[in-house]
Motif scaffolding. Sequence first.
Motif, PDB file in Angstrom:
ATOM      1  N   ALA A  12       0.838  -1.198   0.000  1.00  0.00           N
ATOM      2  CA  ALA A  12       0.000   0.000   0.000  1.00  0.00           C
ATOM      3  C   ALA A  12       0.873   1.248   0.000  1.00  0.00           C
ATOM      4  O   ALA A  12       1.912   1.301   0.670  1.00  0.00           O
TER       5      ALA A  12
ATOM      6  N   ALA B 188      -1.887  -4.718  -1.182  1.00  0.00           N
ATOM      7  CA  ALA B 188      -2.937  -3.706  -1.329  1.00  0.00           C
ATOM      8  C   ALA B 188      -3.771  -4.047  -2.556  1.00  0.00           C
ATOM      9  O   ALA B 188      -3.338  -4.797  -3.443  1.00  0.00           O
TER      10      ALA B 188
ATOM     11  N   ASN C 235      -5.547  -3.361  -6.179  1.00  0.00           N
ATOM     12  CA  ASN C 235      -5.125  -2.627  -7.366  1.00  0.00           C
ATOM     13  C   ASN C 235      -6.345  -2.299  -8.223  1.00  0.00           C
ATOM     14  O   ASN C 235      -7.479  -2.435  -7.780  1.00  0.00           O
ATOM     15  N   GLU C 236      -6.138  -1.889  -9.469  1.00  0.00           N
ATOM     16  CA  GLU C 236      -7.232  -1.403 -10.303  1.00  0.00           C
ATOM     17  C   GLU C 236      -8.048  -2.514 -10.952  1.00  0.00           C
ATOM     18  O   GLU C 236      -9.059  -2.236 -11.594  1.00  0.00           O
TER      19      GLU C 236
ATOM     20  N   ASN D  24      -8.970  -7.982  -7.155  1.00  0.00           N
ATOM     21  CA  ASN D  24      -9.483  -7.604  -5.835  1.00  0.00           C
ATOM     22  C   ASN D  24     -10.484  -8.619  -5.302  1.00  0.00           C
ATOM     23  O   ASN D  24     -10.481  -8.941  -4.105  1.00  0.00           O
TER      24      ASN D  24
ATOM     25  N   THR E 171     -12.875   4.722   3.317  1.00  0.00           N
ATOM     26  CA  THR E 171     -12.144   4.329   2.112  1.00  0.00           C
ATOM     27  C   THR E 171     -10.806   3.722   2.512  1.00  0.00           C
ATOM     28  O   THR E 171     -10.092   4.286   3.335  1.00  0.00           O
ATOM     29  N   THR E 172     -10.480   2.583   1.921  1.00  0.00           N
ATOM     30  CA  THR E 172      -9.209   1.937   2.237  1.00  0.00           C
ATOM     31  C   THR E 172      -8.685   1.202   1.014  1.00  0.00           C
ATOM     32  O   THR E 172      -9.441   0.843   0.106  1.00  0.00           O
ATOM     33  N   GLU E 173      -7.379   0.992   0.976  1.00  0.00           N
ATOM     34  CA  GLU E 173      -6.752   0.176  -0.053  1.00  0.00           C
ATOM     35  C   GLU E 173      -6.133  -1.085   0.542  1.00  0.00           C
ATOM     36  O   GLU E 173      -5.462  -1.830  -0.160  1.00  0.00           O
TER      37      GLU E 173
ATOM     38  N   SER F  38     -10.871   0.726  -9.776  1.00  0.00           N
ATOM     39  CA  SER F  38     -10.522   1.556  -8.620  1.00  0.00           C
ATOM     40  C   SER F  38      -9.710   0.740  -7.618  1.00  0.00           C
ATOM     41  O   SER F  38     -10.117  -0.362  -7.251  1.00  0.00           O
ATOM     42  N   PRO F  39      -8.565   1.263  -7.155  1.00  0.00           N
ATOM     43  CA  PRO F  39      -7.770   0.541  -6.156  1.00  0.00           C
ATOM     44  C   PRO F  39      -8.291   0.719  -4.733  1.00  0.00           C
ATOM     45  O   PRO F  39      -7.741   0.141  -3.804  1.00  0.00           O
ATOM     46  N   ASN F  40      -9.313   1.538  -4.551  1.00  0.00           N
ATOM     47  CA  ASN F  40      -9.880   1.783  -3.222  1.00  0.00           C
ATOM     48  C   ASN F  40     -11.232   1.094  -3.099  1.00  0.00           C
ATOM     49  O   ASN F  40     -11.954   0.930  -4.084  1.00  0.00           O
TER      50      ASN F  40
END
Length: 504
Positions: free
Chosen positions: A137, A149, A151-152, A157, A237-239, A260-262
Amino acid sequence: MRRKKSTKTTTQTSSSFPCTIEEFKETIKTALHHNPDLHLQDFTIANRRVLITYFTYQINKDQLNSMILRTLLNSQKPWDHNRIMNEIPIGTGENQSDSNKIAEILCKGHCCLYVEGDEEAVTFLIPELKSRQVGAAENESLVFGPQIAFNESLVTNLNIVRWGIDSPDLKMEKLTVGKMISTEVRVIYLDNLANKENVNTIRQRIEDLEVDDAMDANVLGQLIEDKSSSIFPQLLTTELPDRFLYAIKKGKVGIMVDKSPNVLIGPTSLFSFFESTEDIYMRWNMGTFIRILRLFAMMISITLTPAYVAALTYHYEVVPSSLLVSLGKSRANVPFPPVLEALLLELLIELLREAGARLPTKVGQTMGIVGGVVIGQAAVKAGFTSNILIIVIALSALASFTAPSYLMGTAIRVIRFPMILLSGLWGLLGIMYGLSFLIIHLLKLTSLGRPFLVPLYPLTLVDLRSSIFRLPWPWASRRPYSNEPQEIKRFSRAKALEKKDIDE
C-alpha cells in the motif's frame, strides 16, 4: 450528482435476426461509429459464412486463437449458435439477439460470433486484463500485518477477498452504474452476519443512481453517502485488504468499483477513521495507547493553533508570565497580528505538503524537508513570523498526519482554518463557537442512516472496547452492537479464558 434521465447521444441502431453478414457488419459499424480498431472477419465453413468481430486491443489473442478460431476452422460441419455454445470450450458464452447490446459488450472485452442466417449471435468474454501487480500500500502503510494492497483490477481484488474469506456465506452482488459508461460495482458482505437493512440501503442507493459514469470508489461514495455537503467522509475508504476483511467480519458491508484501487466500507463512525488493523496485531495495551493518542492528536490539531491566536490576541492572562516574556521577544519584530501570521504559516505548510505530494517521490521528500527548514528560518529572520508559532504549526501538522485515513486527516487540516479565523475574531469564545458547531454537525451526521458518533451518541458503553479502546482478545467475544449484526457473539469468552496444561 443525481440527475434526471436523458436520452443517449450514441446512435441506437437495431438489427433483426436473421440477417446477412453484410447487414450485421453495417449494423455493428454504425453502432460503434465506424471505430477503426473494430476487427470484422468472416469465414466460410461447410458452405455457411461465420463472422467474428472484436476490438483488437481488448481481447486475449491466445484464447481467441487456441479456443475459438482453432475449433471453428478444424470443423467441417455447419455451425449455428447452439453448436457454438456447446462445442467451443469457453464458459463465458452468451446468446445475443440485440445488436445494440452486442455493440456495448464488445467494448468490455467480448468477441462476437454470428453465423449468417442464424436467429442469434454468440458472445464470449475473453478480455486482455492489464493491471499493475499486487504490491504494498502506498497511502496506508503498516508495520505489522499483510503488506499487499488492492489494485485497479476488479478480478484481482475479488480474488483477494475470496482468498481472505473462503466461506460460502460471503456474497458478492453485481450491480452496474453509469448511463453513458457502465461500470461494474460489487456489494460484498457475509450473508449470515451483515444487517439486511444496511445491505438494502446500499443496494437501493446504487441502483437509483442516474449518472454518466462512476469514475472511482471515492466518487461513488460521495454519490451514495447521507450528506455529501459535509466535510467529513461518511464511508470509510481503504486500499488495505486486511482492513476491508476485518470490517466484513464485523458485520459491515463493502463496496468495490471496477478500475478503482480503493474500496468502501459502511456503515462507519467517526472513530473508525482513527482505527487501524495494526492496533489488532499489536499487544492490546499498545493498541489502546495508540488509538487514544490519535484521538488526542486530532484535538491538538484542531485547537492548538487557534488557542495560540486567541491567547495572544485577547487572553494574555492565560499565558504563564515566564512564557509571556519569550512570546513578547519572539513577536517583537513581527508586523502582522497573530491571526494573519497563523493563517500565512498554515497556508505555507499546506503548499509544501501539496507540492511534495505532486512531485516525484525522491524530489517530493527533499522539497518537503528543505523547503520547510529553509523557508521557516528565512521567515523568522525576516520578521514575518515567530519561532514559537512555527513550533505550534509544526505540532498541529504532525498531529493531523497521525490519522490512518487520508481523507479524515485532510478534513482536520481544513477545519483548522475557520477555527483560526473564529479565534482571531472572538478569542476563546470563538473557539467554543467553532467546537460547538462541529459537535452539533457530527451529532446530526449519519452513515447509511446510522449515527456517525456511535458509540458516544447514542451512548453504547459495550462498544467502547472495540472503538476507542482495544481490549485483550478473550474479552472481545462480541461484535459491536452499533453495526446491528445478525450474530453478536464471536466466540465463547469462558472457553477463551480457560487455560489448560498439555497433559489435560
